[in-house]
Design a protein around this motif. Structure first.
Motif, PDB file in Angstrom:
ATOM      1  N   LYS A 265      -0.863 -14.383  13.421  1.00 35.57           N
ATOM      2  CA  LYS A 265      -1.971 -14.606  14.345  1.00 35.57           C
ATOM      3  C   LYS A 265      -3.273 -14.401  13.591  1.00 35.57           C
ATOM      4  CE  LYS A 265       0.307 -13.313  18.578  1.00 35.57           C
ATOM      5  NZ  LYS A 265       0.201 -12.605  19.836  1.00 35.57           N
ATOM      6  N   ILE A 266      -4.286 -15.162  13.983  1.00 40.82           N
ATOM      7  CA  ILE A 266      -5.620 -15.000  13.398  1.00 40.82           C
ATOM      8  C   ILE A 266      -6.276 -13.835  14.129  1.00 40.82           C
ATOM      9  CG2 ILE A 266      -7.864 -16.073  13.017  1.00 40.82           C
ATOM     10  CD1 ILE A 266      -6.342 -18.798  13.212  1.00 40.82           C
ATOM     11  N   THR A 267      -6.682 -12.821  13.377  1.00 38.78           N
ATOM     12  CA  THR A 267      -7.296 -11.647  14.009  1.00 38.78           C
ATOM     13  C   THR A 267      -8.695 -11.345  13.474  1.00 38.78           C
ATOM     14  OG1 THR A 267      -6.252 -10.183  12.400  1.00 38.78           O
ATOM     15  CG2 THR A 267      -5.069 -10.565  14.469  1.00 38.78           C
ATOM     16  N   GLU A 268      -9.151 -12.079  12.459  1.00 32.42           N
ATOM     17  CA  GLU A 268     -10.466 -11.771  11.898  1.00 32.42           C
ATOM     18  C   GLU A 268     -11.073 -12.998  11.237  1.00 32.42           C
ATOM     19  OE1 GLU A 268     -11.831  -9.232   8.094  1.00 32.42           O
ATOM     20  OE2 GLU A 268     -10.901  -8.033   9.678  1.00 32.42           O
ATOM     21  N   TYR A 269     -12.376 -13.169  11.452  1.00 33.12           N
ATOM     22  CA  TYR A 269     -13.185 -14.152  10.733  1.00 33.12           C
ATOM     23  C   TYR A 269     -14.256 -13.366   9.992  1.00 33.12           C
ATOM     24  CZ  TYR A 269     -11.205 -18.094  13.300  1.00 33.12           C
ATOM     25  OH  TYR A 269     -10.356 -19.049  13.814  1.00 33.12           O
ATOM     26  N   ALA A 270     -14.604 -13.808   8.788  1.00 35.88           N
ATOM     27  CA  ALA A 270     -15.610 -13.097   7.997  1.00 35.88           C
ATOM     28  C   ALA A 270     -16.549 -14.093   7.333  1.00 35.88           C
ATOM     29  CB  ALA A 270     -14.938 -12.234   6.936  1.00 35.88           C
TER      30      ALA A 270
ATOM     31  N   ILE B  99     -13.774  -9.677  14.873  1.00 35.24           N
ATOM     32  CA  ILE B  99     -12.384  -9.253  15.011  1.00 35.24           C
ATOM     33  C   ILE B  99     -11.935  -9.506  16.450  1.00 35.24           C
ATOM     34  CG2 ILE B  99     -10.815  -7.277  14.897  1.00 35.24           C
ATOM     35  CD1 ILE B  99     -12.727  -6.104  12.770  1.00 35.24           C
ATOM     36  N   GLY B 100     -10.752 -10.060  16.592  1.00 35.01           N
ATOM     37  CA  GLY B 100     -10.210 -10.356  17.914  1.00 35.01           C
ATOM     38  C   GLY B 100      -8.866 -11.046  17.768  1.00 35.01           C
TER      39      GLY B 100
END
Length: 64
Positions: A21-26, A35-36
């Protein structure tokens, strides 16, 4: 889509093969992080061959 680089996204855990699952974009510039729990776009589930066709189709202004 000149300059567009395709990098294969990891869909499965390399250790146990569970869906990831995608949990963070930076941000690479300012280092801000979001974060989500994020869903993948519809196109990410396409097979590589079909995605390549779609990119070519769009690049050529929808002309076959």
């Amino acid at each position: 889509m000149e300059g567009f680089q395709t990098k294969k996204r990891l869909d499965k855990c390399p250790s146990c093969s569970t869906d990831l699952k995608i949990t963070e974009y930076a941000c690479q510039k300012c280092k801000a992080k979001i974060i989500g729990s994020f869903s993948r776009g519809e196109l990410s589930s396409l097979q590589e061959e079909l995605l390549g066709f779609l990119k070519t189709f769009i690049k050529n202004r929808r002309n076959l």
